[in-house]
Write a protein that holds these residues in place. Structure first.
Motif, short mmCIF file in Angstrom:
data_model
loop_
_atom_site.label_atom_id
_atom_site.label_comp_id
_atom_site.label_asym_id
_atom_site.label_seq_id
_atom_site.Cartn_x
_atom_site.Cartn_y
_atom_site.Cartn_z
N HIS A 34 -0.60 -11.99 23.15
CA HIS A 34 0.39 -12.92 22.95
C HIS A 34 -0.39 -14.06 22.40
O HIS A 34 -1.62 -14.25 22.58
N GLN A 53 5.72 -19.03 24.64
CA GLN A 53 4.94 -18.05 24.20
C GLN A 53 5.68 -17.11 23.58
O GLN A 53 6.68 -16.81 23.56
N ILE A 55 6.36 -14.22 21.89
CA ILE A 55 5.40 -12.40 21.94
C ILE A 55 5.26 -11.53 20.69
O ILE A 55 5.78 -11.29 20.26
N ASN A 56 4.50 -10.59 21.19
CA ASN A 56 3.88 -9.39 20.30
C ASN A 56 4.67 -8.67 19.96
O ASN A 56 4.20 -7.54 21.16
#
Length: 368
Positions: A34, A53, A55-56
């Motif tokens: 991430h 963050q 999220i990938n």
């Protein structure tokens, strides 16, 4: 994967239930997957920091499932902490900051999902343990994490990455990547491919999971997925919960062994200088079995002695696969980075397997 996400701005921060004005936002340089930032906000109660963050979604295809798991797991942790009367509950379990309309994540203008957590102040993370006591504390925390989740109410957690620790499936994916040769690299690493195939055949004798219970586990128990109190060096908070789903306890212990017992880096290039620090493994075994308490069966305990070699081999396979695919999964620092990682992890699997008798002895001793 080498692309970086632009730093989030005021509009994204304002989408979350945070009162105050954004002062700054800086990248947090950790993790393979991430993109993570620390936002400083001037709130009515004074300056506060939050983790933002992205999220990938190349890795985690269903961010809704990821966040549903995370909310269930952290809620269960917090209820357990309340029952125990544990101090500093906000520092011992993550808390998701919802969006202003009550959702668990926010999509930016490009449709990329973002989430937010309060920054856990006064903590540090470690890449490797500084001493055996720190290793034991980390293993104790991860063992307790598994024990707390043992009575998580149904339904089962979502599978956020199908086949995450399926070693046979990882081997099949490697062979598919060799055949596809998307980046034109297979010819230059024929020796590495053959060596990995040989180790996968050998692993049939020590990496079997038939008959082992499936239970909620972290699935990615690296030492740096744990926050320590900076003043007392106490293991406080398990983080990076996206892979929490059903699995084997050996996955968690094995990943700890893989990342905590070798003083070399994950991408170590001095393969001849790599070694396994046996006192650290013994400390991990004692901490993990103390943390899990009566949770594990005899068969699960027996699987722990070879768990480190199994996880090192699995990661060697994953790094080589990503190298052949053109570095699309892990973030890399250069064209040979995944290959360096592969070589180091295959060497670590060899070293851990060579110490099998000692490692199994440590587990038996800790189980008494």
């Amino acid at each position: 994967m080498s692309e970086r996400t632009p730093t989030p701005g005021r509009e994204l921060v304002a989408a979350f239930a945070i009162e105050g004005a954004l002062l700054s936002c800086e990248p947090l340089k950790r993790g393979h997957i991430h993109d993570t930032f620390v936002a400083s906000v001037e709130t009515p109660a004074g300056p506060r920091r939050y983790v933002l963050q992205r999220i990938n979604t190349h890795v985690f295809r269903d961010p809704g499932a990821v966040m549903d798991n995370l909310l269930r797991v952290t809620g269960h942790q917090r209820r357990a902490l309340e029952r125990e009367g544990a101090p500093d509950a906000d520092r011992r379990a993550l808390r998701v900051v919802p969006t202003r309309d009550g959702r668990a994540f926010q999509a930016d203008e490009a449709g990329r999902p973002w989430r937010c957590f309060p920054f856990v102040e006064g903590t540090v993370s470690h890449e490797r343990p500084a001493h055996a006591g720190q290793a034991r504390a980390a293993a104790l925390a991860f063992g307790r994490f598994a024990r707390v989740l043992a009575d998580l109410p149904p339904p089962p957690l979502h599978v956020t990455i199908p086949g995450f620790h399926d070693l046979a499936g990882r081997a099949d994916a490697l062979e598919a990547s060799v055949r596809r040769d998307a980046a034109g690299r297979a010819g230059s690493v024929a020796r590495e491919i053959d060596a990995t195939r040989a180790w996968l055949e050998r692993a049939a004798g020590f990496a079997g999971e038939a008959g082992l219970p499936r239970r909620p586990v972290h699935n990615d128990c690296k030492l740096n997925n744990l926050l320590f109190d900076a003043a007392r060096d106490e293991a406080l908070c398990v983080v990076d919960l996206d892979t929490v789903m059903e699995g084997c306890a050996a996955y968690d212990f094995g990943e700890l062994v893989r990342t905590a017992t070798c003083p070399g880096a994950e991408d170590e290039r001095d393969l001849a200088g790599m070694r396994v620090l046996l006192p650290l493994h013994e400390a991990l075994a004692r901490g993990f079995l103390e943390g899990t308490g009566a949770l594990l069966t005899a068969e699960e305990r027996d699987s722990l002695g070879t768990a480190g070699a199994r996880m090192a081999l699995e990661n060697a396979v994953r790094f080589l696969t990503d190298y052949l695919d053109g570095d699309v999964y892990f973030r890399v620092k250069g064209p040979s980075h995944n290959l360096d990682r592969h070589r180091a992890q295959l060497r670590l699997a060899e070293l851990l397997h060579a110490e099998r008798a000692a490692l199994e002895r440590h587990v038996r001793g800790a189980a008494r």
